[in-house]
Structure formats: C-alpha cells, structure tokens
Design an enzyme around this catalytic site. Structure first.
Site, PDB file in Angstrom:
ATOM      1  N   LYS A   1       8.095  59.289 -13.048  1.00 12.95           N
ATOM      2  CA  LYS A   1       6.738  58.725 -12.967  1.00 12.95           C
ATOM      3  C   LYS A   1       6.673  57.270 -13.424  1.00 12.95           C
ATOM      4  O   LYS A   1       5.594  56.693 -13.496  1.00 12.95           O
ATOM      5  CB  LYS A   1       5.784  59.574 -13.816  1.00 12.95           C
ATOM      6  CG  LYS A   1       5.399  60.891 -13.146  1.00 12.95           C
ATOM      7  CD  LYS A   1       4.278  61.570 -13.887  1.00 12.95           C
ATOM      8  CE  LYS A   1       3.973  62.933 -13.255  1.00 12.95           C
ATOM      9  NZ  LYS A   1       3.021  63.705 -14.059  1.00 12.95           N
TER      10      LYS A   1
ATOM     11  N   ARG B   1     -10.697  67.185 -20.318  1.00 15.49           N
ATOM     12  CA  ARG B   1     -11.831  66.275 -20.435  1.00 15.49           C
ATOM     13  C   ARG B   1     -12.807  66.403 -19.280  1.00 15.49           C
ATOM     14  O   ARG B   1     -13.995  66.360 -19.448  1.00 15.49           O
ATOM     15  CB  ARG B   1     -11.344  64.822 -20.464  1.00 15.49           C
ATOM     16  CG  ARG B   1     -10.488  64.495 -21.663  1.00 15.49           C
ATOM     17  CD  ARG B   1      -9.718  63.232 -21.381  1.00 15.49           C
ATOM     18  NE  ARG B   1      -9.036  63.382 -20.090  1.00 15.49           N
ATOM     19  CZ  ARG B   1      -8.470  62.410 -19.414  1.00 15.49           C
ATOM     20  NH1 ARG B   1      -8.509  61.178 -19.887  1.00 15.49           N
ATOM     21  NH2 ARG B   1      -7.867  62.639 -18.258  1.00 15.49           N
TER      22      ARG B   1
ATOM     23  N   HIS C   1      -5.999  61.590 -27.488  1.00 11.88           N
ATOM     24  CA  HIS C   1      -4.837  62.400 -27.884  1.00 11.88           C
ATOM     25  C   HIS C   1      -4.862  62.684 -29.383  1.00 11.88           C
ATOM     26  O   HIS C   1      -4.595  63.795 -29.832  1.00 11.88           O
ATOM     27  CB  HIS C   1      -3.525  61.659 -27.571  1.00 11.88           C
ATOM     28  CG  HIS C   1      -3.312  61.325 -26.133  1.00 11.88           C
ATOM     29  ND1 HIS C   1      -2.942  60.071 -25.707  1.00 11.88           N
ATOM     30  CD2 HIS C   1      -3.406  62.082 -25.007  1.00 11.88           C
ATOM     31  CE1 HIS C   1      -2.803  60.063 -24.396  1.00 11.88           C
ATOM     32  NE2 HIS C   1      -3.097  61.269 -23.939  1.00 11.88           N
TER      33      HIS C   1
ATOM     34  N   SER D   1      -5.517  57.114 -20.298  1.00  6.82           N
ATOM     35  CA  SER D   1      -4.434  56.122 -20.427  1.00  6.82           C
ATOM     36  C   SER D   1      -4.393  55.213 -19.216  1.00  6.82           C
ATOM     37  O   SER D   1      -4.180  54.007 -19.325  1.00  6.82           O
ATOM     38  CB  SER D   1      -3.083  56.835 -20.589  1.00  6.82           C
ATOM     39  OG  SER D   1      -3.025  57.538 -21.802  1.00  6.82           O
TER      40      SER D   1
END
Lengths: 162, 162, 162, 162, 162, 162
Positions: free
Chosen positions: A42, A91, A18, A129
């Site tokens: 979430k 990515r 990030h 993450s």
C-alpha cells in the site's frame, strides 16, 4: 484468564482517533498490543520503523500497552500470539462496510479469532489519516488531529516527497 | 419469447460469489452470457484470455451458460446481441451506490436495456475479488472464496508480479 | 420458456413509481402479475378491493399485465403460481436493507424463488406512498406523484378518516 | 482480572442470531450476562418472564453464561454489576446507526462503560425478531431462524393475539 | 448584508449536475464564486486553465456568478475573500460521508466558515465526472451529462492521452 | 437583498443539537425563523404552545432569530413568508435519506424554495429527541442533551403520561 487483545492497523500516521481507541482498550483489557501492518503493497508515507516509533512515543505512559509490527496475514500474527480478540475502531458507514468485509474474511481464515468494534469519541469520528495528509500538503494546522511531534514529522516527510 | 440475459463484469478472478449468481441466473433464464469486460484502463491482474478461460472452466457443466468478452460500451455490446436484460450481483451498500450510478448512466446511454440486481447467497456476500487478492499476497488459504485451480493460478500470477 | 414474474407490494396507493416499475417489467417479461398483499396487520389506508381496483385501472392498457391479491406468505403465493421470479423496486439505501432482509428471509422459506431488483426512473426515486399520504393530509397537489383519480380517492379517504 | 460482560437486548423472542453472539462472547470472556430489558413502553410480544425463560433454556449448556433482566437505564444496571463492557451484535447499516446513537448516548450517561460490537455469523445477518414475527403470523416455517420450542411458543402467542 | 457564497470543486470537467447547483445557488444568493481547486496532487485530466475556461463559458449568462481558482487550503481561500458560506452538492450516501468528513475537518481548520449542502435535480443525481470519463473513453454519447463543447474537449483530451 | 431563512421542525422538545443549528444559521443569515410544525397527526409529546415557548426561551438572546408555528404544508408556509431558503440539520445517514426524500418532494410541490443542509457540531451528531425521550422515561440525567428547564418540563410531562 488474563485478557489480551490486538489492535492492528496501518497508523500512517497515528491520529488522536487511534489514541482514543488505544486508551479505551487499555481501560478494559489487561494487555493491548498495537500491531502495525507493514503493508508494503500500500506504499505507506512513513516507514514501518517510523510508524512504530511514533506509536511507542504516544503510548509510553499507558499501562498494559505495547507496540509491535507484522508483515504476514493479520490472523496468523494474532494466532501465534495466542490471542482471541482483535479490536477495530468504527467511525462511519464506509468504515463499517470495509471492516465487516475484512472481519468476515478473517473469520473464514481463522474462526477462533473474533473482531470487536469500538467507537472513538465523537470528536474524532471524522479524523482520517488520509484526509490529514491531504490538508497537511496544503499547510493546514493539524493540532486538532495529531500530536505536535507527529505534525512536525508529517510536514517534514511531505516536504521531502514534493 | 426465449429469455436471454447478459452478466457482465471484470471477473479478475472469478469467485464463488460470481459462480453463485451465474447458477441462479441459469436457473431462471433460458440463456446466460457471462461477458468479461476487457477493462484495459483498470489494469486487471489476469489477462482477458485467462479470465475467459477460468469462467469457461467453472461454467462448463451449466446448461444455457456461455462465456464471451467485450471491449466497448457494455450497453452497445448488449444491444448488438439483441438482449434486454443485464444481471448484476449486489452484496453491500457500497455496491448498491456504484451499481445504481452505473445502471442509471447505462439507461441514459440506452433506455431499452434494463439492469436487474440479484443477491448472492449470504455466505458469499462479503467475498470480493479485491480483498481476495490482498490476502492472497500474504499467503492466505483461499479455499472458501475461489475454486482451487483459480487459487493456484492467482498465487502463480502474484508470485510473478512480486 | 414463457417468462412470468410477480411484482408484490402493498400499493397503498399505487404511485407513478410503481407504475414505472410495472411498465419496465412488462417490457422485459411475457407476463407480469401485480400482486397486492392484504397486509391486514399493517392497517392499510385503502381496502384490498380499492387497491386492486386502482391497479387494474392504471394497468388496463399494458399488455401481459394482470392484477391479483394474496393474504398468505408471498413465497407460498408465488410458488402456487409456479413462478420463479419476484420483482421489487429499489429506490434508496433504506429500501435496500429492508428489501435484502426480506428477500433473504424469503429465500430461506423457499429457495426456488428468486427476488430481482429494478430501479425506477430517477424522477420517481423519492416518491413514497407514506410521504404522499403525509403531504396529502395537508392539502398538497399530488399531480407529480400519482394519477389524478388516485389523488381524488386519496383525498376522499383522508377526509373521511379525519 | 476476570473479564465479565453484559449482552443486553429485548430478545422478543431470542433468535439463532442472538444465540450465535452469545456463543462467541462466551468463547472470549469469563462471564457473559444476557440481560433482558423489560421495555414496557415498547409493548413486547412476550412477557419478561417468557423471554428470560426462553434464554435460560437455550443457554443452559453454555459455560459462564447467565440470564438476568432489568427495568432501569441499561448503563445503571451495568454499573451496579461493576462491569465495564457491553456487547451488541451488528448486522446491517441500519443497526449500525441506531446502535451508535444509543452507544454514544450511553457513553454520555456513563463514560466508564464501553460498548463493543460483534458480528453474527453471516448466515444470521438478516435474521430479525421483527421480520420473524411478520412471517410467523402468515404461517411460515421458522426452523432456520429460531429453535423449535421458540417457534411453537411464538405461534401460540400469535394465535392468542389474533 | 449582501450574501456571497463560494462553490468549490475540481470540475474535471464541469457537468450538468454542477451547472444545476450553480443555477440554484445563483437564484438564492447575491454572488456565487465558483472556485476551481488546482488539486495538482490528484492529477486532473484537464489543466486548471481549461477547467476555469469551461466554467466561464457555461456560466457567462448567469447573473452574480463568477469563476476563480485556488491552490491553497479551501478555508484559507474562502476566509481571504471574507465569505462565510461554502456550497457543496450532495448526490448519494458516499458523497455524504466524504463531504461530512471534509466539512468537519474544514470546521476544525476555520470555525467561522460554514458548509451548506444542496441537492441537484434528481435527473443529475447519478452524474459523476469520474463515470463520465470512464464511458467517454469507450465512445459513449455524453449529451445527457455535459454540454456538447465539453464533450468535444473531453474526447479530444482522452484521444491525446491514449 | 436581506437574507431570510426558515428552520422548520417538530422540536419535541428542542435539544442542544437544534440550538447549535439555530446559532450557526443566525451567524450566517440576517433573519432566522424557527418554525414549529403542529404535526397533529404525529402526536407530539409537548403541545404546540409548549414547543414554541421552549424555543422562544432558548433563542431570546439570539439576534435575528424569531419563533413561529404552522399547521399547513411547509412549502406553503415558507412561500407565504416570501422566503426562498429552508434550513435542515443532517446528522446521520438515515436523516440523509428521509431529508432528501422530503426535500425532493417539497421541490416538486414548490420549485422556488430550496432546502439547504447544515451539520451540527459533532458533539450533537447523535442527539435525537426520540432517544432522549426513551432514556428520560428511565430517569436518565439529560444535562448533556437539553437545557435544564427542558429536562424538568420533559420529566414532568412523562410523569403525567405514565
């Protein structure tokens, strides 16, 4: 015109991937707003406040970068700020699909806002993450993935949740 | 021979993408049975009855289309109907992988039933029931993704679940 | 209605993968027309006549299957036959992308014709006419990939082209 | 700062997909330079002059858009213009891979230039210059894919090359 | 040097796909340690003891193969065993992405350990423990996917969990 | 048993990505044979002799590594050497598909030989011999992609071919 962009995300927690995207965006645009989605549904590991605080710490020396949060539709947030460009990092292939689906959905919701995709440095192209949290639980050294104060916070939270 | 096909799915809820596939199938085959999987283990947002009812409403004017449900192995359901062709929509790469894995598994379970894949109109290639539910929670206008009566039902259910 | 479908391709040369798709289609539909594209611009290894002849030989015992050829737009050929369904095999992700691009292009050219995708048996999911030609040049035994008379024809043609 | 971007490509020929990206970029940035790569080694169907002329025609009413060409490394061209942002359209997974490989290579060649990816409207997500040329040879109606003067030019060139 | 490798995984439960990889590894290396991750946080269906026991039963006649378990970082386990090679099976694109992400993360955690990827026989390329559990709940015959004693154990566990 | 492996390829020319794989393989196995495919039909830029010579130079200090060439089926070459393991690098999704197709084809040709895939360092995950040649023609600095003597040889060859 002064070019302002929003970089939205969960940042649960912020990673070197990030940070790489934030730096690249800051190099190209006048103003970069890193916007943390509350994402209550979430069940993030870190509270919204913690995620904002960590981002403020890692971006405090970056010119033109500020940190904010939102708990509404992302396009509504961006529209209220009168901004036209949303930045997202890409990515991998699976990112690509989810991101495109989300960006096309957002375009239907507000066709004045454009999503632009950037590549992180290839050294961070595999940092996720989710994976970091998985290996952190098992005691991994995270110095290659996140700043050390984030590693400490992460291990403290995981300890508490055990 | 009269050509009958089954179009199975969760339809939680039905989207314009599903409706596009149903119309295409109805144009090509004599009889299309839209078959709702009960999927009790996946905890759908809508009850089986609601999902069947919504499908009946959106297909009521389509010739040759009927709606049914099943709570067994899909290939067993199709086999009991004496049908040979199962229709599935393919939108993206990730669909492709899951769908192929499922179709090859189904072929091992019953090699007389063939899965055939169709493409929705590209305008619906990014519409996903999952994503729609995510943005609906945040109050998005869903008129591009689902019929208005489905939008209303969806917002009512999400309100209740809050 | 009697259900007729077209299975178009280059078939340069026909492989066990193609034959598997033809058999599956013949099991599901009343009539399957295997249609060889002349593809003059792609410089096929085998002449159109040879490709048609090989297909006729391998399908001679399959009920409802015929072999034909075309040198125009595929959708124009299919439309003149008054057929609505085109069959294509899908083996891999890269197939998927090319095939979808082609199918969506074809849909823009003629929206009354629908492309339906089928999976070959997983034993043939990696068999490619291109790869077979590459290893054939180096003298490989092709008995797992093509019928023996195709292998002989292929080796003769490659010998001549050396 | 005034935000200027380069949108490089072969544009052989320009399609509605390219035009969609140009319009989106023009909506977001002060200045968009559409830069045609001479790509002599790739043997384009249209001459560099023709490709530039077609782009000039389709962009003549777009504010802030200009057309240029280059026959050197793209990053060298962009760097000489003192520009930091390169725009590329992303349609499919295979684009994604090639584009990322190219963008990472370009970053190694000049790390001050950033590639940003945009999505075309989903109606154009399958339009490819290559595929258009393939179907044009067979006489297809191209009105869904390219402006009509491009279609005419394309058919004339293909006629000549026969 | 005597070549020893570790084949880590959840094996919840072991499938014919896993067994195929184990046999291939045993054919190439002197010693293969099948290492079951306890994965407490992923809530496996079978206990660690059951998963180890099933693997011991299916590998009891394979020379050089042993079964073990670990509840730490995989690279720490492998490092303590003084082993340099980790084996993983690759079936599909989605495997590929996750596996690469995990392998690159592991390399950052310990750069002396290398992950090597193998392909299962294509007959097992679509067999997934997750999908098997889904169809097992619905009463499917699993004889194509797992040994019969695993099928029985699986159906007993699913019965109990109902 | 002493563990010997073959790392086959075109190496047209050798890149830092190839060298990274060779070093990783040398760290894990007793003997690594880098085997250059003559690939006459693919018209490599460098002669077989040049490609072998470049590889010999870059591997001269690596213990257990030798360089060889072959102009037959790869599996026949490997089988004659009495070797069971073939090493291939995997960088991207498109590699994955081609490599799997080739590896499964090779397995049908000789089921005693196993292909094992390795990941290069992520810094080299985008380096491709093809792309390097494209940018070299345009005068790019290649120091991040290939050793300097390879860069010089490459530019000399491209000069000559102009």
């Amino acid at each position: 015109m002064k070019q302002r962009v929003v970089y939205p995300g969960s940042f649960d927690p912020v990673t070197y991937g990030h940070i790489d995207i934030i730096k690249r965006a800051a190099h190209m645009f006048d103003e970069v707003i890193v916007a943390v989605a509350s994402n209550a549904s979430k069940k993030p590991l870190f509270s919204l406040e913690d995620r904002v605080a960590m981002l403020k710490k890692v971006t405090r020396n970056l010119k033109g970068v500020s940190v904010d949060s939102f708990d509404c539709l992302m396009v509504d947030y961006v529209s209220r700020k009168n901004i036209k460009i949303v930045i997202r990092g890409l990515r991998m292939i699976s990112d690509f699909e989810y991101e495109f689906q989300m960006a096309l959905t957002n375009r239907k919701l507000n066709d004045k806002i454009e999503t632009m995709f950037m590549m992180p440095n290839e050294s961070y192209s595999f940092v996720s993450s989710k994976l970091i949290k998985e290996v952190a639980i098992l005691g991994a050294n995270l110095s290659e993935f996140v700043p050390s104060f984030v590693e400490q916070k992460l291990k403290k939270v995981l300890q508490k949740n055990k």
